[in-house]
Write a protein that holds these residues in place. Structure first.
Motif, PDB file in Angstrom:
ATOM      1  N   ALA A   7       0.812  -1.222   0.000  1.00  0.00           N
ATOM      2  CA  ALA A   7       0.000   0.000   0.000  1.00  0.00           C
ATOM      3  C   ALA A   7       0.847   1.274   0.000  1.00  0.00           C
ATOM      4  CB  ALA A   7      -0.977   0.008   1.181  1.00  0.00           C
ATOM      5  N   SER A  11      -1.279  -1.634 -10.038  1.00  0.00           N
ATOM      6  CA  SER A  11      -1.472  -2.596  -8.955  1.00  0.00           C
ATOM      7  C   SER A  11      -2.255  -3.796  -9.455  1.00  0.00           C
ATOM      8  CB  SER A  11      -2.229  -1.938  -7.805  1.00  0.00           C
ATOM      9  OG  SER A  11      -2.572  -2.890  -6.823  1.00  0.00           O
ATOM     10  N   SER A  18      -4.087  -4.202  -4.972  1.00  0.00           N
ATOM     11  CA  SER A  18      -4.067  -3.268  -3.837  1.00  0.00           C
ATOM     12  C   SER A  18      -4.623  -1.914  -4.243  1.00  0.00           C
ATOM     13  CB  SER A  18      -2.633  -3.055  -3.341  1.00  0.00           C
ATOM     14  OG  SER A  18      -2.083  -4.249  -2.880  1.00  0.00           O
ATOM     15  N   GLY A  19      -5.155  -1.198  -3.252  1.00  0.00           N
ATOM     16  CA  GLY A  19      -5.602   0.167  -3.485  1.00  0.00           C
ATOM     17  C   GLY A  19      -4.443   1.128  -3.312  1.00  0.00           C
ATOM     18  N   ILE A  20      -4.713   2.405  -3.455  1.00  0.00           N
ATOM     19  CA  ILE A  20      -3.676   3.434  -3.350  1.00  0.00           C
ATOM     20  C   ILE A  20      -3.282   3.689  -1.897  1.00  0.00           C
ATOM     21  CG2 ILE A  20      -5.198   5.462  -3.316  1.00  0.00           C
ATOM     22  CD1 ILE A  20      -1.996   5.191  -5.419  1.00  0.00           C
ATOM     23  N   GLY A  21      -4.157   3.315  -0.957  1.00  0.00           N
ATOM     24  CA  GLY A  21      -3.825   3.469   0.461  1.00  0.00           C
ATOM     25  C   GLY A  21      -3.471   4.905   0.806  1.00  0.00           C
ATOM     26  N   THR A  78      -0.700   6.404   0.053  1.00  0.00           N
ATOM     27  CA  THR A  78       0.477   6.669  -0.757  1.00  0.00           C
ATOM     28  C   THR A  78       0.803   8.155  -0.835  1.00  0.00           C
ATOM     29  OG1 THR A  78       0.087   4.665  -2.037  1.00  0.00           O
ATOM     30  CG2 THR A  78       1.517   6.315  -3.033  1.00  0.00           C
ATOM     31  N   LYS A  84      -3.253   8.173  -7.492  1.00  0.00           N
ATOM     32  CA  LYS A  84      -4.333   7.255  -7.832  1.00  0.00           C
ATOM     33  C   LYS A  84      -3.793   6.016  -8.532  1.00  0.00           C
ATOM     34  CE  LYS A  84      -5.975   8.901 -12.338  1.00  0.00           C
ATOM     35  NZ  LYS A  84      -7.159   9.344 -13.054  1.00  0.00           N
ATOM     36  N   ILE A  85      -4.598   4.962  -8.497  1.00  0.00           N
ATOM     37  CA  ILE A  85      -4.286   3.718  -9.199  1.00  0.00           C
ATOM     38  C   ILE A  85      -4.717   3.892 -10.656  1.00  0.00           C
ATOM     39  CG2 ILE A  85      -4.960   1.282  -9.447  1.00  0.00           C
ATOM     40  CD1 ILE A  85      -3.266   1.584  -7.024  1.00  0.00           C
ATOM     41  N   HIS A 137      -4.601   1.848 -14.745  1.00  0.00           N
ATOM     42  CA  HIS A 137      -4.405   0.592 -15.463  1.00  0.00           C
ATOM     43  C   HIS A 137      -3.820   0.809 -16.853  1.00  0.00           C
ATOM     44  CE1 HIS A 137      -7.539  -0.129 -12.426  1.00  0.00           C
ATOM     45  NE2 HIS A 137      -6.823  -1.229 -12.233  1.00  0.00           N
TER      46      HIS A 137
END
Length: 148
Positions: A86, A112, A115-118, A120, A137-138, A140
């Motif tokens: 995370a 990822s 996992s989420g961005i937590g 970060t 942010k995550i 793709h």
């Protein structure tokens, strides 16, 4: 306004996103490469004794090869990396410590597998003191970075 896309990629996923995004927006690109490259065993997060786990848990500095030339000229900086526990991998934090972030807009994008961005952004903020903006942010693909 001058833009830099910088990234660390352990297995090529983040590299593909970062390079395509940099091409789309006409930004300079810098790959964060550890002085001691990671092996497949080093990044096996399922092994509690693997290098990536020891670095993350021990909050160790991971020396980086090379430096960004003329870092001061960039107003906007995107930092890409895979999510490890995370958070950004330790090599990203080491990279960040070497520069003056005063007044810069910083966007951290992470790839990822689940996992989420937590937290970060908060964790990274400690290493980029003075940045005018910090968001994370995550993503793709490169389009998700471009549509921020």
């Amino acid at each position: 306004m001058s833009t830099l896309v910088t990234f660390f990629s352990a297995e090529g996923t983040t590299k593909a996103v970062a390079e395509e995004f940099a091409r789309k927006i006409g930004a300079d690109c810098f790959e964060i490469i550890p002085e001691e490259p990671y092996t497949k065993m080093d990044i096996n997060y399922l092994n509690p004794l693997s290098r990536c786990n020891k670095e993350q848990i021990g909050k160790k500095d991971v020396p980086v090869m090379g430096k960004v030339e003329d870092f001061d000229k960039y107003d906007v900086i995107y930092i890409g990396f895979p999510i490890w526990y995370a958070a950004a991998p330790r090599v990203v934090y080491t990279f960040c410590k070497d520069y003056n972030w005063e007044g810069k807009k910083v966007y951290a994008f992470a790839t990822s597998g689940g996992s989420g961005i937590g937290k970060t952004a908060e964790k990274l903020g400690e290493y980029i003191k003075g940045a005018a903006v910090l968001d994370a942010k995550i993503v793709h693909n490169a389009d998700e970075v471009a549509n921020w």
